[in-house]
Design a protein around this motif. Structure first.
Motif, PDB file in Angstrom:
ATOM      1  N   GLU A 110       1.008   5.419   1.042  1.00  0.00           N
ATOM      2  CA  GLU A 110       0.256   6.249   1.928  1.00  0.00           C
ATOM      3  C   GLU A 110       0.935   7.658   1.683  1.00  0.00           C
ATOM      4  O   GLU A 110       2.139   7.559   1.464  1.00  0.00           O
ATOM      5  N   THR A 158      -2.624  10.446   7.796  1.00  0.00           N
ATOM      6  CA  THR A 158      -2.205   9.667   6.752  1.00  0.00           C
ATOM      7  C   THR A 158      -3.478   9.208   5.799  1.00  0.00           C
ATOM      8  O   THR A 158      -4.579   8.744   6.281  1.00  0.00           O
ATOM      9  N   LYS A 164       0.822  -1.171   0.174  1.00  0.00           N
ATOM     10  CA  LYS A 164      -0.214   0.154   0.082  1.00  0.00           C
ATOM     11  C   LYS A 164       0.931   1.061  -0.007  1.00  0.00           C
ATOM     12  O   LYS A 164       2.049   1.123   0.537  1.00  0.00           O
ATOM     13  N   LYS A 205      -4.352   6.738   2.450  1.00  0.00           N
ATOM     14  CA  LYS A 205      -4.167   5.978   1.606  1.00  0.00           C
ATOM     15  C   LYS A 205      -4.295   6.265  -0.045  1.00  0.00           C
ATOM     16  O   LYS A 205      -5.228   6.858  -0.334  1.00  0.00           O
ATOM     17  N   GLU A 228     -10.228   4.797   4.692  1.00  0.00           N
ATOM     18  CA  GLU A 228      -8.670   4.931   4.524  1.00  0.00           C
ATOM     19  C   GLU A 228      -8.416   5.720   3.514  1.00  0.00           C
ATOM     20  O   GLU A 228      -7.235   6.721   3.553  1.00  0.00           O
ATOM     21  N   MET A 229      -9.014   5.571   2.260  1.00  0.00           N
ATOM     22  CA  MET A 229      -8.610   6.045   1.172  1.00  0.00           C
ATOM     23  C   MET A 229      -9.114   7.516   1.247  1.00  0.00           C
ATOM     24  O   MET A 229      -8.212   8.437   0.706  1.00  0.00           O
ATOM     25  N   GLN A 252     -11.856   0.500   4.004  1.00  0.00           N
ATOM     26  CA  GLN A 252     -11.020   0.631   3.155  1.00  0.00           C
ATOM     27  C   GLN A 252     -11.457   1.965   2.246  1.00  0.00           C
ATOM     28  O   GLN A 252     -10.509   3.031   2.019  1.00  0.00           O
ATOM     29  N   ASP A 267      -3.548   0.731  -3.487  1.00  0.00           N
ATOM     30  CA  ASP A 267      -3.304  -0.624  -3.220  1.00  0.00           C
ATOM     31  C   ASP A 267      -2.518  -1.269  -4.470  1.00  0.00           C
ATOM     32  O   ASP A 267      -3.270  -0.938  -5.711  1.00  0.00           O
ATOM     33  N   THR A 282       1.605  -5.213   2.601  1.00  0.00           N
ATOM     34  CA  THR A 282       0.525  -5.691   2.997  1.00  0.00           C
ATOM     35  C   THR A 282       0.288  -7.179   3.141  1.00  0.00           C
ATOM     36  O   THR A 282      -0.597  -7.609   3.554  1.00  0.00           O
TER      37      THR A 282
END
Length: 224
Positions: free
Chosen positions: A62, A70, A60, A72, A181-182, A178, A75, A101
């Protein structure tokens, strides 16, 4: 050990037969490095003086924003190359922090050796130019996405990009975690904002599918 049958599926080596790729690798110096899950592979700001290609596993990428949050970026999995657009130029540094990952094998080709490959095979040169052009377009879109200040704007941009001009309903491949996080937000904040957009009549949700009810109003969110 390098595996040409895997690497020939990489955008850099697409169209080259495994046997031909094996012969090309015999003419250069390279390394194959192993990483365990959660290992750090590169840090943002490290000198990008080698081409890295994932031979096995996934990673991943970041980035940390000015507030220390942080985010992302994406991936990536085998056989994807890393930071192709930053190998040359004055500021040739890795733009993101990359970590494993899963268990990972990474092929590392020094820049001088990669230049040899470009000189040895015109198809690799053409593939590389296409790859960095595509990455430049991706990064341009990502910068546009990161410029949005609110979660609602980020969701609207994400959905409108996936839907395009013709689709009203889009399938969401990522889990809510996910997506959070993105977007660089917490999962509860994302869930709350999605709920608000449902109540406002902008979208309908059905498990992994989201239907855009009003594209005009969604587009107007991006101007606010």
């Amino acid at each position: 050990m390098v595996h040409p049958e895997i690497l020939c599926q990489s955008p850099i080596f697409r169209g080259i037969a495994p046997d031909d790729l094996h012969e090309l690798f015999r003419q250069i110096h390279y390394q194959v490095k192993a990483y365990q899950k959660n290992d750090l592979i590169t840090m943002a700001g490290d000198i990008c003086d080698r081409l890295l290609i994932i031979q096995q596993g996934s990673v991943k990428a970041e980035m940390t924003d000015y507030s220390g949050k942080t985010i992302k970026i994406e991936d990536m999995s085998a056989p994807w190359p890393l930071a192709t657009a930053f190998l040359f130029g004055k500021e040739n540094r890795f733009p993101v922090t990359v970590s494993a990952t899963s268990d990972v094998e990474m092929v590392s080709i020094p820049k001088t050796e990669f230049v040899k490959l470009l000189q040895l095979n015109a198809l690799i040169l053409n593939n590389y130019l296409n790859t960095i052009s595509t990455r430049a377009q991706f990064l341009s879109q990502k910068l546009k996405f990161l410029s949005f200040k609110t979660i609602k704007q980020k969701i609207a941009h994400f959905l409108l990009e996936k839907a395009g001009d013709r689709l009203q309903t889009v399938e969401i491949q990522q889990s809510q975690g996910q997506l959070a996080e993105m977007f660089g937000v917490t999962r509860p904040s994302l869930a709350r904002t999605l709920g608000e957009m449902v109540q406002e009549g902008l979208i309908e949700t059905d498990r992994r599918y989201i239907k855009i009810l009003d594209k005009v109003r969604m587009s107007q969110l991006l101007m606010g």
